[in-house]
Scaffold this active site. Structure first.
Site, PDB file in Angstrom:
ATOM      1  N   SER A  36       0.778  -1.575  -0.003  1.00  0.00           N
ATOM      2  CA  SER A  36       0.321   0.309  -0.151  1.00  0.00           C
ATOM      3  C   SER A  36       1.064   1.603   0.061  1.00  0.00           C
ATOM      4  O   SER A  36       1.866   0.649  -0.334  1.00  0.00           O
ATOM      5  CB  SER A  36      -0.870  -0.083   1.144  1.00  0.00           C
ATOM      6  OG  SER A  36      -0.134   0.006   2.611  1.00  0.00           O
ATOM      7  N   TYR A  66       7.701   9.863  16.948  1.00  0.00           N
ATOM      8  CA  TYR A  66       8.174   9.280  15.123  1.00  0.00           C
ATOM      9  C   TYR A  66       9.077  10.244  14.824  1.00  0.00           C
ATOM     10  O   TYR A  66       9.762   9.192  13.968  1.00  0.00           O
ATOM     11  CB  TYR A  66       6.448   9.661  14.150  1.00  0.00           C
ATOM     12  CG  TYR A  66       6.542   9.872  13.600  1.00  0.00           C
ATOM     13  CD1 TYR A  66       6.855   8.303  12.631  1.00  0.00           C
ATOM     14  CD2 TYR A  66       6.654  10.378  12.223  1.00  0.00           C
ATOM     15  CE1 TYR A  66       6.715   7.959  11.640  1.00  0.00           C
ATOM     16  CE2 TYR A  66       6.562  10.772  10.583  1.00  0.00           C
ATOM     17  CZ  TYR A  66       7.061   9.309  10.493  1.00  0.00           C
ATOM     18  OH  TYR A  66       6.508   9.178   9.006  1.00  0.00           O
ATOM     19  N   LYS A  88      12.253   8.279  12.710  1.00  0.00           N
ATOM     20  CA  LYS A  88      12.969   8.720  11.111  1.00  0.00           C
ATOM     21  C   LYS A  88      14.302   9.228  11.625  1.00  0.00           C
ATOM     22  O   LYS A  88      14.911   8.969  10.410  1.00  0.00           O
ATOM     23  CB  LYS A  88      11.955  10.000  10.811  1.00  0.00           C
ATOM     24  CG  LYS A  88      11.053   9.145  10.640  1.00  0.00           C
ATOM     25  CD  LYS A  88      10.781   7.350   9.684  1.00  0.00           C
ATOM     26  CE  LYS A  88       9.509   7.121   8.720  1.00  0.00           C
ATOM     27  NZ  LYS A  88       9.442   5.505   7.515  1.00  0.00           N
TER      28      LYS A  88
END
Length: 237
Positions: free
Chosen positions: A20, A149, A153
């Protein structure tokens, strides 16, 4: 231009999170460019898809072991490894759930590390290869509710540069940091409430991010694009 690994064999590309969103767009671009693509994901393959699929949760060591065995026995060592599987989380550090944080870190960081550890030794032995890591403009950009988050990263950026230094000149390592992209990312964000519309900067399509990846991979082997940021033009960070 098409991807080439040898005059007689199409390059083999492994894409995690390729069922996806950005991962799917990358898988489709690579396949269209001539690669033999195998997607690893927990989301079932799309009915009628011509891209090979293997069910794999990259946070589970046994799944990685089975996936690696399948690739090496069926296709040999890959030429391209794309680490795209990941998930967002939007929680305040003083109020959030550490168990949820751990799940995101296991997926975003350890998932990529497990794939790197499994596949890059064979790629080095093969004598050439590309590793693509999908990061985010959030890396190095502290913002309220985004600490976990953004940290995941940021970690990927450091790991990518470390991998580049440890494997040069054999492997090229590319980190792509997309800005706001029109995918199901926000719907699947843990505790999140943002949408593309609420952010208000417009959005890239997954195909536009994938085209950036393809552009880097199609460069001559002596040219290495190591970090690319791609974002909607109005996005300020």
């Amino acid at each position: 231009m098409v991807l080439t690994s040898s005059p007689i064999q199409a390059p083999v590309a492994v894409v995690s999170g390729g069922a996806s969103g950005i991962g799917k767009a990358i898988a489709e671009k690579l396949a269209a460019a001539g690669a033999q693509v195998i997607v690893a994901d927990i989301i079932p393959a799309e009915e009628g898809s011509k891209i090979a699929y293997f069910p794999c949760n990259v946070t589970k060591p046994d799944d990685i072991t089975a996936f690696y065995a399948h690739i090496s026995e069926t296709y040999g060592q890959p030429d391209i490894l794309v680490c795209c599987a990941g998930q967002g989380i939007h929680e305040k550090l003083t109020e959030g759930d550490p168990d949820k944080w751990q799940a995101v870190l296991d997926l975003n960081i350890m998932g990529a590390l497990r794939l790197i550890r499994a596949f890059t030794p064979g790629m080095l032995e093969k004598g050439a290869g590309d590793v693509v890591i999908i990061s985010s403009v959030s890396a190095g950009q502290p913002y309220p509710y985004g600490g976990v988050y953004a940290a995941s990263k940021s970690a990927l950026n450091i790991l990518a540069e470390t991998l580049r230094q440890e494997t040069l000149p054999t492997l090229r390592v590319l980190t792509v940091a997309p800005g706001v992209t029109q995918t199901s990312f926000f719907e699947n964000t843990i505790s999140g409430y943002n949408t593309v519309e609420s952010i208000g900067y417009g959005a890239l399509s997954p195909e536009e991010v994938a085209q950036t990846v393809l552009f880097a991979l199609e460069q001559p082997r002596h040219v290495s694009l190591n970090h690319l940021t791609v974002r909607p033009t109005p996005q300020p960070f």
